[in-house]
Design a protein around this motif. Structure first.
Motif, short mmCIF file in Angstrom:
data_model
loop_
_atom_site.label_atom_id
_atom_site.label_comp_id
_atom_site.label_asym_id
_atom_site.label_seq_id
_atom_site.Cartn_x
_atom_site.Cartn_y
_atom_site.Cartn_z
N SER A 54 0.84 -1.19 0.00
CA SER A 54 0.00 0.00 0.00
C SER A 54 0.88 1.25 0.00
O SER A 54 1.77 1.37 0.84
CB SER A 54 -0.91 0.01 1.24
N ILE A 55 0.61 2.16 -0.94
CA ILE A 55 1.36 3.42 -0.97
C ILE A 55 1.01 4.26 0.25
O ILE A 55 1.89 4.86 0.89
CB ILE A 55 1.03 4.21 -2.26
N TRP B 115 3.20 9.87 -3.63
CA TRP B 115 2.72 9.64 -4.99
C TRP B 115 3.51 10.47 -6.00
O TRP B 115 3.80 10.02 -7.10
CB TRP B 115 1.24 9.97 -5.07
N ILE C 44 5.59 0.21 -10.47
CA ILE C 44 4.53 -0.33 -9.62
C ILE C 44 3.36 -0.77 -10.49
O ILE C 44 3.21 -0.34 -11.64
CB ILE C 44 4.04 0.70 -8.58
N GLU C 45 2.54 -1.64 -9.94
CA GLU C 45 1.32 -2.04 -10.60
C GLU C 45 0.23 -2.21 -9.55
O GLU C 45 0.50 -2.65 -8.43
CB GLU C 45 1.51 -3.33 -11.41
N ARG C 46 -0.97 -1.82 -9.91
CA ARG C 46 -2.10 -1.90 -9.00
C ARG C 46 -2.78 -3.25 -9.12
O ARG C 46 -2.89 -3.81 -10.21
CB ARG C 46 -3.11 -0.79 -9.30
N THR C 47 -3.27 -3.75 -8.00
CA THR C 47 -4.08 -4.97 -7.98
C THR C 47 -5.44 -4.59 -7.43
O THR C 47 -5.57 -3.73 -6.56
CB THR C 47 -3.44 -6.05 -7.09
N THR C 48 -6.47 -5.20 -7.96
CA THR C 48 -7.84 -4.88 -7.54
C THR C 48 -8.54 -6.14 -7.10
O THR C 48 -8.21 -7.26 -7.51
CB THR C 48 -8.64 -4.24 -8.67
N GLY D 230 -7.45 -5.38 -2.93
CA GLY D 230 -6.50 -4.80 -3.87
C GLY D 230 -5.39 -4.04 -3.17
O GLY D 230 -5.33 -3.96 -1.94
N GLY D 231 -4.48 -3.46 -3.96
CA GLY D 231 -3.35 -2.74 -3.39
C GLY D 231 -2.34 -2.40 -4.46
O GLY D 231 -2.68 -2.27 -5.64
N THR D 232 -1.09 -2.26 -4.04
CA THR D 232 0.00 -1.87 -4.94
C THR D 232 1.18 -2.80 -4.72
O THR D 232 1.52 -3.13 -3.58
CB THR D 232 0.44 -0.43 -4.67
N LYS D 233 1.80 -3.23 -5.80
CA LYS D 233 3.01 -4.06 -5.68
C LYS D 233 4.04 -3.60 -6.71
O LYS D 233 3.72 -2.91 -7.68
CB LYS D 233 2.68 -5.53 -5.86
#
Length: 258
Positions: A33-34, A49, A64-68, A74-77
Motif C-alpha cells: 500500500s502506498i 505519490w 509499480i502495478e495496482r491490484t484490484t 487490492g493494493g500496490t506491488k
C-alpha cells in the motif's frame, strides 16, 4: 574533518533514485500500500505519490502495478523491473561507500589522499597484487628492507631504495600492495636450503594449467593468500594438485604499490 558523499542515480539530468526513494519502494513492496508506506515514513500520501510518479516518468519500465479485488481489496506491488533496480542500487551504493571509506583514510591530508587516488586507479599487468601491511622498515644506505605481513601469518621481505620509502611516505602500519610478476616466483616441491635471503613460503597447489612451453601454478599459502607462478612446462611432472610446495621469491622482485 571527514570526506563523505551521498549516492544518487540520475537520468536525463534529473534525480532518479536515492536512498529515500528506494526505502519508499521497499516499504510499498512489503506492505502492499502506498498510503501505509507513506505513513510509516511520516510522509504525506501526496508526497509519496509525486515521488513514485517522478520515478515512473524517468524509468524505462513501470515500477509499480495496482491490484484490484480479492480478499484484501487490492493494493500496490512492485514490478520485477523495480526489484531489479533496487538490487542494482544497493550494490552500487555499497561500492560507493567502499570508495568513500578509502578516501576517509586520508583524513585532512591532501597528499595522502593523492596517494590513495593513485592506488585506487592503479592497474598493472602483474598477476600477483597482494594486500599487505608494512610491519617494519630498516634503512641502510641507499637501500631499505621492508617486512610485509600478508593475511594469516605469512610474511614477505622486500628490498627497495631508501628514496622510494621517503617518496611514497611509507611508515610502519600502513597498508600497501606487494606486486610480483608470476615469472618471478619459483615453485619447488621441497623446501630449499635455509641459507638464502629469498622469501620461502609454504602452501598447497590449487591448480595447474599448461599452455605452450609454460605451466601456470596456483599456490594457496597457509594464511589464505593465492600466488600465481609461471614455470617451464618440462617441470610439470614435479607437481600435482593438492600437494604441498614452496614459493621462492627474491626480495628484489617484490614491487611496492600504494
Amino acid at each position: 574533518m571527514k570526506i563523505d558523499g551521498r549516492f544518487w542515480l540520475t537520468k536525463d539530468g534529473q534525480s532518479f533514485l536515492g536512498t529515500g526513494r528506494i526505502e519508499l519502494l521497499e516499504r510499498i513492496d512489503k506492505i502492499g500500500s502506498i498510503h501505509a508506506a507513506a505513513k510509516e515514513m511520516k510522509m504525506s500520501y501526496k508526497a509519496a505519490w509525486e515521488r513514485i510518479n517522478g520515478m515512473n516518468a524517468l524509468s524505462d519500465q513501470p515500477l509499480i502495478e495496482r491490484t484490484t479485488g480479492g480478499r484484501g481489496g487490492g493494493g500496490t506491488k512492485l514490478t520485477p523491473y523495480a526489484r531489479e533496480l533496487i538490487a542494482t542500487f544497493h550494490r552500487l551504493n555499497e561500492l560507493h561507500r567502499q570508495f568513500i571509506d578509502r578516501f576517509s583514510e586520508a583524513g585532512n591530508d591532501p597528499e595522502r589522499l593523492a596517494r590513495i587516488l593513485s592506488r585506487t586507479f592503479l592497474t598493472t599487468s602483474a598477476r600477483n597484487q597482494l594486500p599487505a601491511t608494512l610491519s617494519s622498515v630498516e634503512v641502510s644506505g641507499l637501500h631499505a628492507t621492508l617486512t610485509l605481513a600478508l593475511s594469516g601469518s605469512d610474511v614477505l621481505t622486500s628490498t627497495i631504495t631508501a628514496k622510494s620509502v621517503y617518496n611514497m611516505g611509507l611508515t610502519e602500519g600502513c597498508d600497501l600492495y606487494a606486486i610480483i610478476k608470476s615469472s618471478d616466483i619459483h615453485i619447488a616441491s621441497e623446501r630449499p636450503s635455509t641459507d638464502t635471503t629469498d622469501n620461502i613460503l609454504s602452501g598447497t597447489i590449487e591448480s595447474l594449467e599448461s599452455s605452450g612451453d609454460n605451466i601456470e601454478i596456483a599456490l594457496r599459502l597457509s594464511g589464505g593468500t593465492l600466488l600465481i607462478a609461471l614455470e617451464q612446462r618440462d617441470s610439470l611432472h614435479h607437481f600435482q594438485v593438492g600437494m604441498g610446495a614452496y614459493a621462492i621469491i627474491s626480495p628484489l622482485h617484490i614491487i611496492i604499490g600504494l
